[in-house]
Every structure is written in C-alpha cells, then in structure tokens.
Design a protein around this motif. Structure first.
Motif, PDB file in Angstrom:
ATOM      1  N   LYS A 176     -19.825 118.312  85.018  1.00  0.00           N
ATOM      2  CA  LYS A 176     -18.730 117.668  84.275  1.00  0.00           C
ATOM      3  C   LYS A 176     -17.382 118.141  84.828  1.00  0.00           C
ATOM      4  O   LYS A 176     -17.287 119.181  85.477  1.00  0.00           O
ATOM      5  N   PRO A 177     -16.328 117.369  84.552  1.00  0.00           N
ATOM      6  CA  PRO A 177     -15.008 117.744  85.084  1.00  0.00           C
ATOM      7  C   PRO A 177     -14.503 119.053  84.478  1.00  0.00           C
ATOM      8  O   PRO A 177     -14.718 119.323  83.294  1.00  0.00           O
ATOM      9  N   THR A 178     -13.839 119.860  85.296  1.00  0.00           N
ATOM     10  CA  THR A 178     -13.138 121.038  84.796  1.00  0.00           C
ATOM     11  C   THR A 178     -11.835 120.592  84.123  1.00  0.00           C
ATOM     12  O   THR A 178     -11.507 119.402  84.098  1.00  0.00           O
ATOM     13  N   THR A 179     -11.104 121.554  83.596  1.00  0.00           N
ATOM     14  CA  THR A 179      -9.786 121.220  83.040  1.00  0.00           C
ATOM     15  C   THR A 179      -8.916 120.576  84.111  1.00  0.00           C
ATOM     16  O   THR A 179      -8.248 119.560  83.866  1.00  0.00           O
ATOM     17  N   PHE A 180      -8.933 121.151  85.304  1.00  0.00           N
ATOM     18  CA  PHE A 180      -8.164 120.590  86.412  1.00  0.00           C
ATOM     19  C   PHE A 180      -8.689 119.211  86.772  1.00  0.00           C
ATOM     20  O   PHE A 180      -7.919 118.288  87.074  1.00  0.00           O
ATOM     21  N   GLY A 181     -10.004 119.068  86.725  1.00  0.00           N
ATOM     22  CA  GLY A 181     -10.595 117.761  86.994  1.00  0.00           C
ATOM     23  C   GLY A 181     -10.108 116.700  86.023  1.00  0.00           C
ATOM     24  O   GLY A 181      -9.909 115.539  86.398  1.00  0.00           O
ATOM     25  N   GLY A 182      -9.894 117.096  84.774  1.00  0.00           N
ATOM     26  CA  GLY A 182      -9.341 116.167  83.792  1.00  0.00           C
ATOM     27  C   GLY A 182      -7.936 115.739  84.152  1.00  0.00           C
ATOM     28  O   GLY A 182      -7.567 114.565  83.989  1.00  0.00           O
ATOM     29  N   TYR A 183      -7.141 116.707  84.650  1.00  0.00           N
ATOM     30  CA  TYR A 183      -5.778 116.370  85.093  1.00  0.00           C
ATOM     31  C   TYR A 183      -5.821 115.395  86.265  1.00  0.00           C
ATOM     32  O   TYR A 183      -5.020 114.446  86.333  1.00  0.00           O
ATOM     33  N   VAL A 184      -6.743 115.645  87.201  1.00  0.00           N
ATOM     34  CA  VAL A 184      -6.876 114.780  88.372  1.00  0.00           C
ATOM     35  C   VAL A 184      -7.252 113.363  87.947  1.00  0.00           C
ATOM     36  O   VAL A 184      -6.647 112.375  88.394  1.00  0.00           O
ATOM     37  N   ASN A 185      -8.247 113.243  87.076  1.00  0.00           N
ATOM     38  CA  ASN A 185      -8.691 111.919  86.642  1.00  0.00           C
ATOM     39  C   ASN A 185      -7.587 111.163  85.908  1.00  0.00           C
ATOM     40  O   ASN A 185      -7.422 109.947  86.092  1.00  0.00           O
ATOM     41  N   ALA A 186      -6.836 111.864  85.061  1.00  0.00           N
ATOM     42  CA  ALA A 186      -5.753 111.211  84.325  1.00  0.00           C
ATOM     43  C   ALA A 186      -4.698 110.670  85.285  1.00  0.00           C
ATOM     44  O   ALA A 186      -4.193 109.547  85.115  1.00  0.00           O
ATOM     45  N   LEU A 187      -4.365 111.461  86.313  1.00  0.00           N
ATOM     46  CA  LEU A 187      -3.370 111.037  87.285  1.00  0.00           C
ATOM     47  C   LEU A 187      -3.884 109.856  88.112  1.00  0.00           C
ATOM     48  O   LEU A 187      -3.163 108.871  88.344  1.00  0.00           O
ATOM     49  N   VAL A 188      -5.145 109.940  88.560  1.00  0.00           N
ATOM     50  CA  VAL A 188      -5.734 108.852  89.351  1.00  0.00           C
ATOM     51  C   VAL A 188      -5.757 107.550  88.554  1.00  0.00           C
ATOM     52  O   VAL A 188      -5.359 106.490  89.053  1.00  0.00           O
ATOM     53  N   ASN A 189      -6.190 107.625  87.315  1.00  0.00           N
ATOM     54  CA  ASN A 189      -6.298 106.419  86.495  1.00  0.00           C
ATOM     55  C   ASN A 189      -4.929 105.782  86.246  1.00  0.00           C
ATOM     56  O   ASN A 189      -4.787 104.552  86.271  1.00  0.00           O
ATOM     57  N   TYR A 190      -3.921 106.619  86.000  1.00  0.00           N
ATOM     58  CA  TYR A 190      -2.590 106.063  85.753  1.00  0.00           C
ATOM     59  C   TYR A 190      -2.021 105.441  87.024  1.00  0.00           C
ATOM     60  O   TYR A 190      -1.352 104.402  86.980  1.00  0.00           O
ATOM     61  N   ALA A 191      -2.300 106.078  88.165  1.00  0.00           N
ATOM     62  CA  ALA A 191      -1.820 105.536  89.443  1.00  0.00           C
ATOM     63  C   ALA A 191      -2.488 104.204  89.764  1.00  0.00           C
ATOM     64  O   ALA A 191      -1.852 103.291  90.309  1.00  0.00           O
ATOM     65  N   ILE A 192      -3.764 104.071  89.430  1.00  0.00           N
ATOM     66  CA  ILE A 192      -4.473 102.808  89.665  1.00  0.00           C
ATOM     67  C   ILE A 192      -3.839 101.685  88.854  1.00  0.00           C
ATOM     68  O   ILE A 192      -3.721 100.543  89.311  1.00  0.00           O
ATOM     69  N   GLN A 193      -3.366 102.020  87.660  1.00  0.00           N
ATOM     70  CA  GLN A 193      -2.727 101.022  86.799  1.00  0.00           C
ATOM     71  C   GLN A 193      -1.301 100.690  87.252  1.00  0.00           C
ATOM     72  O   GLN A 193      -0.762  99.642  86.895  1.00  0.00           O
ATOM     73  N   ASN A 194      -0.698 101.601  88.030  1.00  0.00           N
ATOM     74  CA  ASN A 194       0.694 101.415  88.459  1.00  0.00           C
ATOM     75  C   ASN A 194       0.828 101.675  89.962  1.00  0.00           C
ATOM     76  O   ASN A 194       1.524 102.611  90.386  1.00  0.00           O
ATOM     77  N   PRO A 195       0.158 100.875  90.798  1.00  0.00           N
ATOM     78  CA  PRO A 195       0.083 101.174  92.240  1.00  0.00           C
ATOM     79  C   PRO A 195       1.424 101.151  92.955  1.00  0.00           C
ATOM     80  O   PRO A 195       1.680 101.995  93.821  1.00  0.00           O
ATOM     81  N   GLN A 196       2.292 100.228  92.628  1.00  0.00           N
ATOM     82  CA  GLN A 196       3.568 100.146  93.318  1.00  0.00           C
ATOM     83  C   GLN A 196       4.474 101.326  92.963  1.00  0.00           C
ATOM     84  O   GLN A 196       5.112 101.929  93.834  1.00  0.00           O
ATOM     85  N   THR A 197       4.513 101.643  91.678  1.00  0.00           N
ATOM     86  CA  THR A 197       5.313 102.793  91.252  1.00  0.00           C
ATOM     87  C   THR A 197       4.775 104.084  91.846  1.00  0.00           C
ATOM     88  O   THR A 197       5.535 104.989  92.181  1.00  0.00           O
ATOM     89  N   ALA A 198       3.444 104.183  91.980  1.00  0.00           N
ATOM     90  CA  ALA A 198       2.819 105.392  92.521  1.00  0.00           C
ATOM     91  C   ALA A 198       3.318 105.692  93.926  1.00  0.00           C
ATOM     92  O   ALA A 198       3.542 106.854  94.289  1.00  0.00           O
ATOM     93  N   LYS A 199       3.523 104.655  94.741  1.00  0.00           N
ATOM     94  CA  LYS A 199       4.031 104.861  96.098  1.00  0.00           C
ATOM     95  C   LYS A 199       5.436 105.465  96.064  1.00  0.00           C
ATOM     96  O   LYS A 199       5.766 106.358  96.840  1.00  0.00           O
TER      97      LYS A 199
END
Length: 366
Positions: free
Chosen positions: A61-84
């Motif tokens: 299962k994800p570690t605490t850091f893994g949770g941070y990574v997943n949250a960031l990845v998911n938000y970036a997927i929803q906002n691809p242009q802003t992420a760049k």
C-alpha cells in the motif's frame, strides 16, 4: 543575516538531490497514469527508481509520501496545461541564486492557487523529511558520501563553526550525537516548500535564533519584483561588511549601552533583520552586564600590563589602546563570538568616552 555563510563541502551532493526532486516533480506533473514501479525505474533508472518506489510504496500500500505523490499526480492529470506552467515556474524559482540580482525577478510560488499549493506543499516538503530519514544514499544517487541531516550539519560546521550567522553569538554545542544548532531555512519551507532542500536556502544557525526568534518569519517582507536583490542573503549578500553596529548611551541610564544594526545603503533590510531577531535587545543583554560594572573591561588586561610596566597610564595611551584594540577585534569578526559588538563598543569608547574611562582607571590605580 549578519555573516556570510561559506558553502559546505557537500554542496555538489545537495545540487544532485535538488535535481532529483525537480525530476520527480516533472514526472508527477507530466504522467498520465498513477505511478508504478516500472514507471519509476524507466524514469530514474534501476537504482534511483527502486529507491524511489520504496519510499512511496510499502507492504502492498502507499506510504504517507506515496499518498502525497498520488494526490499531486491526480490533480496534474485533471489540470495538464496548468501543470506545465507550474513546473516551469518552480524551476525558475529554484534558480534564484543566479537570478537574485535581476530587478525583474520575483518568486512565483506565492502566487500559485491554494488548490495547487495543497497538493504541492506536502510532496515538496517531504524531500526535507527524507534528508532526516533515511537520507540520500551515496551509491544510489552517485554522491561523494551519504547525504542526511547530520552530514549536512557536519559539513556546515566545518566551514561555519565560529559564530551564529544571525546573532554573532557562540553557536550551540556540537558533540558526537547531538548538534545544538538547526538547519535553518532562510525562506521558510512552509511558504517556499520547493526550496526545502535547496542548498542556497539552508544553513546552520543556533537554536535560539531559529526557534525562538526567526521561526517561520519570512525575510522577504514584500514579494514583488526586485525584492530579492535588496534583501540580505546568507551566501552572497550578508549584512556585513556594509552594515555596522552603532553604539549609543541610553538617556534613561548613562551606564547602559544601546547597540543597533544600521545600514545606510539598505535601511529597510537592516530594520527588518533587527526586528525579526530582536538584535538590539539581545546584544544589550549580552554586553551590558559586563560593562556596567567596569566600562574598561574590554582593555582591562592591557591596562594591568601597562600599570605593571610604568606604574600608571596616560589618557593618550588609553585612547590609542582602545583604537588599536578595536582594529584588532575587527579582524576577529565572524571568527569569534561577539567580536562585532566588542569592536563597535571599543570604537565608541575611543571616540567619546576616553575622559570618563581614564578618570575611572586612574582613580582605581592611585
């Protein structure tokens, strides 16, 4: 920041880790899928990829850091242009040491939306947590030696062991397992998490300054363009030698010295660091107890030797001794605790208090 900080020997290793953070951020902001072990290995290579995966996934299962990574990845997927744009601006901010003299430079991170800060901050700050434990392995990252909090503090001690760069006092003790000093973030990681492991934002300071006075206060009182250029910085723009400690006598108490940092070329910055660290009050409490009982204490040894040789002293000799002692003490600034304060007081005494000191010394040795 009073004194210049010398870069530690681990500077190159710190730059490697900063690049790793930036590369990890780029992966999180550009991927179109949740990260897995294969993606980490493909992106970072076998050693760093395995090390990274072990930090974000453990026991199925994800570690605490893994949770941070997943949250960031998911938000970036929803906002691809802003992420760049976010990635480009964070890279720009992290290059502030070479941009600080530009009148057009301003940190971009404070202007990010709260939504982006919510997912970015825990991810970025965690790289500093990794510095504490487990540290960055030398064989994994190709470093000269393992880089962790203790190694960083030891490297800072070797280059900056004499005084606290904030207050000019003796640093905290350093023994085998304990360093009574802190790794200080010049710009607080709570407001600038993308600089949490930046080599130009970390240095060794005494715990009193870091915890009781500086804390999370931001030395940049304004975030506009050009603000960085005029602000003191620990590595390449300290207050000294441009600023000076100005000494005066408090009207309410003629036996009490008032010491204040002044910088004619940067008044606002000198006032800011004075207010931030309560320097005048701390310096007065440090020096006045010794000087109230004997204002000539800083040259007492010289006086005793002169009295033994000649049976007394002259006013001219005292003034010359105070001036010479001030000059010699200036050479010790940043190398000996309180040398900055002692030099300022000696110069003040040589200019304005010779008659008073001479009368007191002459009476004492009659």
């Amino acid at each position: 920041m009073l004194h210049r900080i010398n870069p530690p020997d681990c500077l190159d290793d710190m730059k490697v880790v900063l690049k790793y953070q930036r590369k990890f951020l780029r992966l999180c902001l550009s991927t179109s899928n949740t990260l897995d072990k294969a993606a980490c290995t493909h992106w970072f290579g076998d050693k760093v990829g395995k090390w990274t995966w072990q930090r974000i996934w453990r026991g199925g299962k994800p570690t605490t850091f893994g949770g941070y990574v997943n949250a960031l990845v998911n938000y970036a997927i929803q906002n691809p242009q802003t992420a760049k744009t976010i990635y480009r601006l964070i890279c720009q901010d992290q290059h502030f040491p070479i941009k600080r003299q530009s009148a057009n430079f301003a940190f971009a991170y404070p202007s990010f939306t709260d939504e982006w800060k919510t997912v970015l901050r825990p991810f970025l700050e965690h790289f500093y947590n990794l510095l504490h434990s487990p540290g960055y392995a030398a064989d994994v990252f190709g470093l000269a030696a393992k880089l962790d909090w203790r190694a960083f503090m030891d490297a800072q001690y070797e280059k900056n062991s004499y005084v606290c760069p904030y207050c000019d006092d003796k640093p905290g003790d350093r023994i085998a397992q304990i360093d009574a000093n802190d790794a200080e973030h010049w710009l607080p990681k709570s407001e600038y998490p993308h600089l949490s492991i930046h080599w130009a934002n970390l240095f060794r300071a005494c715990m009193v300054c870091n915890e009781r006075f500086k804390g999370d206060d931001n030395p940049l009182k304004h975030c506009g363009a050009g603000e960085l250029e005029k602000t003191y910085h620990p590595y390449d723009k300290p207050a000294l030698p441009g600023a000076e400690v100005v000494v005066s006598i408090k009207p309410s108490n003629p036996n009490t010295y008032d010491l204040r940092l002044q910088d004619a070329g940067n008044v606002e910055c000198a006032d800011a660091i004075e207010s931030l660290l309560s320097l005048s009050e701390r310096w007065a409490s440090r020096m006045n107890p010794r000087l109230q009982t004997d204002k000539s204490i800083l040259v007492a040894k010289d006086i005793r030797m002169e009295v033994q040789r000649r049976g007394g002293i002259s006013r001219g000799w005292l003034q010359e001794t105070l001036s010479m002692k001030a000059t010699f003490t200036v050479d010790d600034i940043s190398k000996a605790p309180n040398a900055l304060l002692k030099a300022a007081i000696l110069s003040f005494q040589a200019r304005t208090q010779v008659n008073e000191l001479y009368a007191g010394v002459a009476n004492a040795h009659r």
